[in-house]
Design a protein around this motif. Structure first.
Motif, PDB file in Angstrom:
ATOM      1  N   SER A  94      -6.658 114.802  30.486  1.00  0.00           N
ATOM      2  CA  SER A  94      -7.869 115.624  30.360  1.00  0.00           C
ATOM      3  C   SER A  94      -8.291 115.802  28.906  1.00  0.00           C
ATOM      4  O   SER A  94      -9.484 115.740  28.604  1.00  0.00           O
TER       5      SER A  94
ATOM      6  N   VAL B 297      -3.696 115.048  34.635  1.00  0.00           N
ATOM      7  CA  VAL B 297      -3.836 116.294  33.879  1.00  0.00           C
ATOM      8  C   VAL B 297      -3.658 116.007  32.383  1.00  0.00           C
ATOM      9  O   VAL B 297      -4.407 116.510  31.542  1.00  0.00           O
ATOM     10  N   SER B 298      -2.674 115.165  32.055  1.00  0.00           N
ATOM     11  CA  SER B 298      -2.410 114.838  30.654  1.00  0.00           C
ATOM     12  C   SER B 298      -3.598 114.104  30.021  1.00  0.00           C
ATOM     13  O   SER B 298      -3.830 114.174  28.818  1.00  0.00           O
TER      14      SER B 298
ATOM     15  N   GLY C 131       0.297 114.112  37.372  1.00  0.00           N
ATOM     16  CA  GLY C 131       0.677 114.557  36.030  1.00  0.00           C
ATOM     17  C   GLY C 131      -0.083 113.809  34.948  1.00  0.00           C
ATOM     18  O   GLY C 131      -0.540 114.400  33.970  1.00  0.00           O
ATOM     19  N   GLN C 132      -0.240 112.501  35.151  1.00  0.00           N
ATOM     20  CA  GLN C 132      -0.975 111.720  34.142  1.00  0.00           C
ATOM     21  C   GLN C 132      -2.439 112.120  34.086  1.00  0.00           C
ATOM     22  O   GLN C 132      -3.035 112.183  33.009  1.00  0.00           O
TER      23      GLN C 132
END
Lengths: 325, 82
Positions: free
Chosen positions: A309, A306-307, A303-304
């Protein structure tokens, strides 16, 4: 006449920069410490018998949160009283950049450091027996929260003390202001995000003191990833400070460098906060369900990533602005 | 400093590109972090569905990413096309 004008401009930049450094630098720590004190009041009302322990922990937590604004105070005093040396217009840009970097940079770390302080006070009221573990965990978490403010201070001190007098005024002035904006703005998100993870870990330690090792580990991993946007900011600042730019009287070459700093700086705010949120969720649930700590760590990291990006897009746009255009 | 029409237009395009990507990165960063936090919560509550939850998280984040990609496209258009 011309010499006098330049001297006046250097002073204008130094005093404006000093005001920005301390004015913005006071925002974060004050909010963070207020949060710590509010949670300490709640904690005392729940368990008044150990108010001494809670009070002590509150003061220790607030002292760490205060450091961000002390950095800002130091930079502001340097800007006001430092001997300006050989005054030139690039020095003026560098001094203004130093103030901007330190002012914005202290906001996130100040607010963020308040979260572990407050949650540790609440935790002590719930589990007085583990107050030592809570204070230790709080100190580790809030110390890591200070990193983005320290990055900002490093950039501010480099802008204050490095000698840029050999570089061409245009477009280097924009590079120096951009260097301040990049690290300063990017530090807001990382400081705040790191604080969210640290606050959840103090709450978790009070809930499950026997798994303190797992909780501290996932907190540190989460905080480290949340730090990345401010490292991108630092990287772009270093490029802007150390690269020599060919002289150009065109406005566009100056704006490209200013925009590069602004882009990585603003772009780091969201991912820093987002990574902190992801870490907060993971830390909170490791404390509640430690048997699945590995699954939670994996999901947190995916999740991190992707965040992260959009911070990477912002850095790419900045690097294009610096190197391609 | 000599400022001509073409120069000031380019300067504005560069500044606009930085602002577009910089501000555009804030929303997806926060939104995707929120998704990841809730995915961790859901996995903590129901670890058996970890695979399904991670997939849902990634799809949700991909949708949230779209505005960041719009910002990137506009920034690149401002830098190279207009």
């Amino acid at each position: 006449m011309m010499d006098l004008d330049i001297q006046a401009w250097v002073k204008v930049a130094a005093f404006t920069g000093g005001g920005i450094a301390m004015g913005l630098g006071a925002v974060g720590a004050a909010i963070g410490e207020g949060y710590t004190a509010s949670q300490a009041n709640l904690a005392v009302s729940r368990n008044p018998k150990i108010s001494g322990d809670i009070f002590k922990n509150m003061l220790v937590g607030q002292a760490v949160a205060e450091s961000a604004s002390i950095f800002a105070l130091v930079v502001a005093i340097l800007l006001l009283f430092l001997d300006k040396g050989n005054p030139n217009l690039l020095k003026a840009a560098a001094l203004f950049g130093a103030g901007v970097s330190m002012g914005f940079g202290a906001i996130g770390s100040g607010v963020g450091s308040g979260f572990p302080g407050g949650q540790a006070c609440l935790g002590i009221s719930r589990q007085p027996a583990v107050s030592n573990k809570l204070t230790t965990n709080m100190l580790i978490g809030s110390a890591v929260c200070q990193t983005p403010a320290i990055f900002s201070m490093v950039v501010a001190l480099m802008l204050l003390f490095m000698d840029f007098s050999n570089a061409p005024l245009h477009p280097t002035w924009a590079a120096l202001v951009g260097a301040g904006l990049s690290t300063g703005l990017a530090a807001i998100g990382s400081g705040y995000g790191g604080g969210m993870a640290a606050g959840a870990s103090c709450e978790g330690v009070a809930r499950q003191p026997e798994v303190v090792g797992n909780i501290t580990t996932i907190m540190l991993v989460g905080q480290a990833v949340a730090q990345t946007p401010s490292i991108f900011g630092l990287l772009v600042s270093f490029i802007l400070m150390f690269k020599t730019f060919p002289e150009s009287m065109q406005l566009q070459s100056a704006m490209a460098l200013l925009s590069a700093g602004l882009c990585t700086g603003l772009g780091g705010i969201g991912p820093g906060v987002g990574n902190g949120m992801a870490a907060e969720g993971a830390v909170r649930w490791v404390a509640r369900n430690v048997t699945h700590a590995a699954d939670l760590m994996r999901t947190m990291l995916v999740g991190q990533a992707v965040s992260q990006s959009t911070a990477i897009y912002a850095m790419v746009v900045s690097l294009v602005l610096i190197f391609v255009l | 400093m000599a400022i001509e029409g073409a120069d000031i237009v380019k300067a504005a395009a560069f500044l606009g590109a930085g602002i577009s990507m910089g501000l555009g990165a804030i929303g997806p960063g926060v939104g995707e972090g929120m998704v990841a936090a809730k995915a961790c919560e859901a996995i903590g509550k129901n670890p058996k569905e970890a695979g399904l939850l991670t997939r849902t998280m990634l799809v949700g984040q991909a949708v949230s990413e779209s505005t960041g990609i719009y910002s990137l496209v506009i920034a690149l258009l401002l830098l190279f096309v207009v």
